[in-house]
Design a protein around this motif. Structure first.
Motif, mmCIF file in Angstrom:
data_model
loop_
_atom_site.group_PDB
_atom_site.id
_atom_site.type_symbol
_atom_site.label_atom_id
_atom_site.label_comp_id
_atom_site.label_asym_id
_atom_site.label_seq_id
_atom_site.Cartn_x
_atom_site.Cartn_y
_atom_site.Cartn_z
ATOM 1 N N ALA A 176 3.209 -12.434 -0.793
ATOM 2 C CA ALA A 176 4.617 -12.331 -0.429
ATOM 3 C C ALA A 176 4.895 -11.210 0.560
ATOM 4 C CB ALA A 176 5.474 -12.136 -1.684
ATOM 5 N N ILE A 177 4.035 -10.207 0.632
ATOM 6 C CA ILE A 177 4.247 -9.133 1.609
ATOM 7 C C ILE A 177 3.458 -9.390 2.889
ATOM 8 C CG2 ILE A 177 2.472 -7.672 0.529
ATOM 9 C CD1 ILE A 177 5.569 -6.519 2.514
ATOM 10 N N SER A 178 2.242 -9.924 2.788
ATOM 11 C CA SER A 178 1.416 -10.106 3.989
ATOM 12 C C SER A 178 1.947 -11.213 4.898
ATOM 13 C CB SER A 178 -0.039 -10.397 3.605
ATOM 14 O OG SER A 178 -0.139 -11.596 2.861
ATOM 15 N N MET A 179 2.462 -12.301 4.318
ATOM 16 C CA MET A 179 2.947 -13.404 5.139
ATOM 17 C C MET A 179 4.188 -13.037 5.954
ATOM 18 S SD MET A 179 0.757 -15.747 5.032
ATOM 19 C CE MET A 179 1.676 -16.997 5.911
ATOM 20 N N PRO A 180 5.182 -12.360 5.375
ATOM 21 C CA PRO A 180 6.310 -11.916 6.222
ATOM 22 C C PRO A 180 5.881 -10.951 7.313
ATOM 23 C CG PRO A 180 6.957 -11.908 3.921
ATOM 24 C CD PRO A 180 5.481 -12.160 3.948
ATOM 25 N N LEU A 181 4.888 -10.121 7.041
ATOM 26 C CA LEU A 181 4.391 -9.222 8.082
ATOM 27 C C LEU A 181 3.803 -10.029 9.232
ATOM 28 C CD1 LEU A 181 2.672 -6.427 5.938
ATOM 29 C CD2 LEU A 181 4.847 -6.291 7.156
ATOM 30 N N ARG A 182 3.095 -11.093 8.892
ATOM 31 C CA ARG A 182 2.537 -11.989 9.913
ATOM 32 C C ARG A 182 3.668 -12.629 10.722
ATOM 33 N NH1 ARG A 182 -0.818 -13.290 13.788
ATOM 34 N NH2 ARG A 182 -1.360 -15.502 13.880
ATOM 35 N N SER A 183 4.764 -12.995 10.022
ATOM 36 C CA SER A 183 5.917 -13.601 10.697
ATOM 37 C C SER A 183 6.606 -12.626 11.641
ATOM 38 C CB SER A 183 6.925 -14.098 9.654
ATOM 39 O OG SER A 183 6.353 -15.077 8.820
ATOM 40 N N GLU A 184 6.430 -11.322 11.357
ATOM 41 C CA GLU A 184 7.024 -10.295 12.215
ATOM 42 C C GLU A 184 6.222 -10.076 13.492
ATOM 43 O OE1 GLU A 184 9.895 -8.574 11.813
ATOM 44 O OE2 GLU A 184 10.309 -9.846 10.079
ATOM 45 N N GLY A 185 5.090 -10.777 13.627
ATOM 46 C CA GLY A 185 4.306 -10.689 14.845
ATOM 47 C C GLY A 185 3.017 -9.896 14.735
ATOM 48 N N LEU A 186 2.718 -9.375 13.547
ATOM 49 C CA LEU A 186 1.467 -8.629 13.370
ATOM 50 C C LEU A 186 0.296 -9.602 13.340
ATOM 51 C CD1 LEU A 186 3.631 -6.526 12.397
ATOM 52 C CD2 LEU A 186 1.890 -5.663 10.830
ATOM 53 N N SER A 187 -0.880 -9.103 13.694
ATOM 54 C CA SER A 187 -2.075 -9.936 13.642
ATOM 55 C C SER A 187 -2.416 -10.256 12.185
ATOM 56 C CB SER A 187 -3.254 -9.211 14.295
ATOM 57 O OG SER A 187 -3.638 -8.082 13.514
ATOM 58 N N ARG A 188 -3.255 -11.274 11.981
ATOM 59 C CA ARG A 188 -3.666 -11.640 10.623
ATOM 60 C C ARG A 188 -4.368 -10.466 9.932
ATOM 61 N NH1 ARG A 188 -3.471 -17.175 9.691
ATOM 62 N NH2 ARG A 188 -3.195 -18.460 11.552
ATOM 63 N N LYS A 189 -5.261 -9.807 10.662
ATOM 64 C CA LYS A 189 -6.022 -8.701 10.075
ATOM 65 C C LYS A 189 -5.103 -7.549 9.699
ATOM 66 C CE LYS A 189 -9.923 -5.601 10.956
ATOM 67 N NZ LYS A 189 -10.976 -5.187 11.935
ATOM 68 N N LYS A 190 -4.176 -7.198 10.592
ATOM 69 C CA LYS A 190 -3.281 -6.084 10.308
ATOM 70 C C LYS A 190 -2.324 -6.429 9.168
ATOM 71 C CE LYS A 190 -0.657 -2.508 12.693
ATOM 72 N NZ LYS A 190 -0.160 -2.020 14.007
ATOM 73 N N SER A 191 -1.873 -7.679 9.112
ATOM 74 C CA SER A 191 -0.994 -8.109 8.022
ATOM 75 C C SER A 191 -1.714 -7.991 6.691
ATOM 76 C CB SER A 191 -0.537 -9.555 8.236
ATOM 77 O OG SER A 191 0.222 -9.669 9.420
ATOM 78 N N PHE A 192 -2.979 -8.366 6.661
ATOM 79 C CA PHE A 192 -3.773 -8.243 5.433
ATOM 80 C C PHE A 192 -3.957 -6.785 5.039
ATOM 81 C CE2 PHE A 192 -8.124 -7.228 3.977
ATOM 82 C CZ PHE A 192 -7.995 -7.647 2.662
ATOM 83 N N LEU A 193 -4.345 -5.954 5.988
ATOM 84 C CA LEU A 193 -4.618 -4.547 5.678
ATOM 85 C C LEU A 193 -3.373 -3.835 5.153
ATOM 86 C CD1 LEU A 193 -6.930 -3.559 8.688
ATOM 87 C CD2 LEU A 193 -7.592 -3.894 6.296
ATOM 88 N N ILE A 194 -2.246 -4.080 5.789
ATOM 89 C CA ILE A 194 -1.005 -3.439 5.349
ATOM 90 C C ILE A 194 -0.561 -4.012 4.003
ATOM 91 C CG2 ILE A 194 1.430 -3.080 5.870
ATOM 92 C CD1 ILE A 194 0.701 -3.051 8.822
ATOM 93 N N GLY A 195 -0.708 -5.333 3.839
ATOM 94 C CA GLY A 195 -0.312 -5.978 2.590
ATOM 95 C C GLY A 195 -1.080 -5.455 1.390
ATOM 96 N N GLN A 196 -2.394 -5.315 1.532
ATOM 97 C CA GLN A 196 -3.178 -4.822 0.401
ATOM 98 C C GLN A 196 -2.975 -3.331 0.187
ATOM 99 O OE1 GLN A 196 -6.157 -2.720 0.450
ATOM 100 N NE2 GLN A 196 -5.830 -2.294 2.624
ATOM 101 N N PHE A 197 -2.655 -2.610 1.252
ATOM 102 C CA PHE A 197 -2.439 -1.165 1.137
ATOM 103 C C PHE A 197 -1.224 -0.861 0.260
ATOM 104 C CE2 PHE A 197 -0.595 2.854 2.676
ATOM 105 C CZ PHE A 197 -1.677 3.699 2.489
ATOM 106 N N SER A 198 -0.257 -1.776 0.222
ATOM 107 C CA SER A 198 0.944 -1.565 -0.580
ATOM 108 C C SER A 198 0.616 -1.450 -2.066
ATOM 109 C CB SER A 198 1.945 -2.704 -0.352
ATOM 110 O OG SER A 198 1.436 -3.931 -0.855
ATOM 111 N N GLY A 199 -0.525 -2.010 -2.475
ATOM 112 C CA GLY A 199 -0.918 -1.944 -3.886
ATOM 113 C C GLY A 199 -1.683 -0.690 -4.256
ATOM 114 N N LEU A 200 -1.972 0.157 -3.283
ATOM 115 C CA LEU A 200 -2.770 1.358 -3.544
ATOM 116 C C LEU A 200 -2.060 2.326 -4.487
ATOM 117 C CD1 LEU A 200 -5.295 3.024 -2.937
ATOM 118 C CD2 LEU A 200 -4.149 3.914 -0.900
ATOM 119 N N VAL A 201 -0.736 2.282 -4.527
ATOM 120 C CA VAL A 201 -0.003 3.212 -5.398
ATOM 121 C C VAL A 201 -0.251 2.908 -6.874
ATOM 122 C CG1 VAL A 201 1.805 3.644 -3.711
ATOM 123 C CG2 VAL A 201 2.104 1.802 -5.372
#
Length: 271
Positions: A176-201
């Motif tokens: 739910a976080i990585s796909m909207p990031l992709r829709s915002e124009g980010l690359s697939r790899k960057k969307s994945f990296l940012i999406g999984q990083f959100s769970g680091l907390v």
């Protein structure tokens, strides 16, 4: 065999491992962006509803119920510790909600909350999910810490089931976080990296939760209530409204019912 091995670990290590598991499942969900071309709006709303159902059920069976049971052995009305902790937990998340700049997944940029900043939309989206993951990490840490202090009220298996339940709902959450990031124009790899990083907390706050309880054992039922209040606040303030915003309220509600039922089964059947 696995349970025996986990039992041999100290509560902080147990909580850290559980937090790493939930982070890993967030990354797994975020990885779908590498293969899926576009966001399926119905699927996204079902995923958000499912996550809300899991968190509501976990808040009671994994946190409030054992808090009430522990409070019955104290020389005060048994509702005071869980109720006090619950309200403080909700107020704590409300304070973070006011301060931390963030934007809910399907909201326009002019609805950004928190302190006004010049952050980009993508940054605000990630901060919103990070805010959501804080109480999940705390819940895991408090649960394993409670088991270490009062294993009769909180069994190891119930703590493990809480982590598994949160981890399961983290899969659609990562998506739910990585796909909207992709829709915002980010690359697939960057969307994945940012999406999984959100769970680091989650592993970070799991460790914080268990270490605080390790120092102050008397706060145990209050801490369980605190984690429940924080989780319910996020669920009602963010997940449920987001799942209902896109016009798919019926299937989003069905997702909530499924998530609630699954978490209830995990908690009751494996207690």
């Amino acid at each position: 065999m696995i349970e025996t091995y986990i039992q041999s670990l100290s509560p902080p290590i147990q909580a850290l491992v559980a937090g790493m598991l939930t982070w890993g499942l967030t990354a797994f969900g975020a990885s779908f962006v590498l293969f899926v071309r576009a966001v399926n709006k119905k699927l996204l709303d079902v995923a958000l509803g499912f996550a809300a159902g899991v968190m509501i059920a976990a808040s009671f069976w994994s946190l409030l119920e054992p808090a009430i049971e522990m409070s019955q052995r104290m020389n005060i009305p048994p509702w005071i510790p869980p109720a006090t902790g619950f309200v403080i937990g909700a107020l704590f998340l409300r304070l973070i909600d006011i301060i931390l700049p963030h934007l809910h997944l399907q909201a326009p940029i002019n609805e950004a909350e928190g302190i006004k900043t010049s952050f980009k939309r993508t940054t605000l989206l990630v901060l919103a999910v990070t805010l959501h993951n804080i109480p999940e990490g705390l819940a895991i840490g408090v649960s394993f810490g409670a088991h270490g202090t009062d294993p009769e009220s909180v069994t190891l298996l119930s703590s493990i089931m809480l982590a598994i339940g949160i981890g399961i709902q983290n899969i659609p959450e990562g998506f739910a976080i990585s796909m909207p990031l992709r829709s915002e124009g980010l690359s697939r790899k960057k969307s994945f990296l940012i999406g999984q990083f959100s769970g680091l907390v989650e592993p970070v706050f799991a460790l914080i939760g268990v270490l605080v309880l390790d120092i102050m054992h008397s706060l145990l039922p209050y801490a369980l209530g605190f984690a429940a209040g924080a989780m319910i606040f996020v669920t009602v303030e963010e997940l449920i409204p987001e799942s209902q915003r896109g016009g798919n309220s019926d299937i989003a509600t069905a997702g909530l019912i499924i998530g609630f039922t699954l978490m209830m089964i995990l908690d009751v059947a494996f207690k």
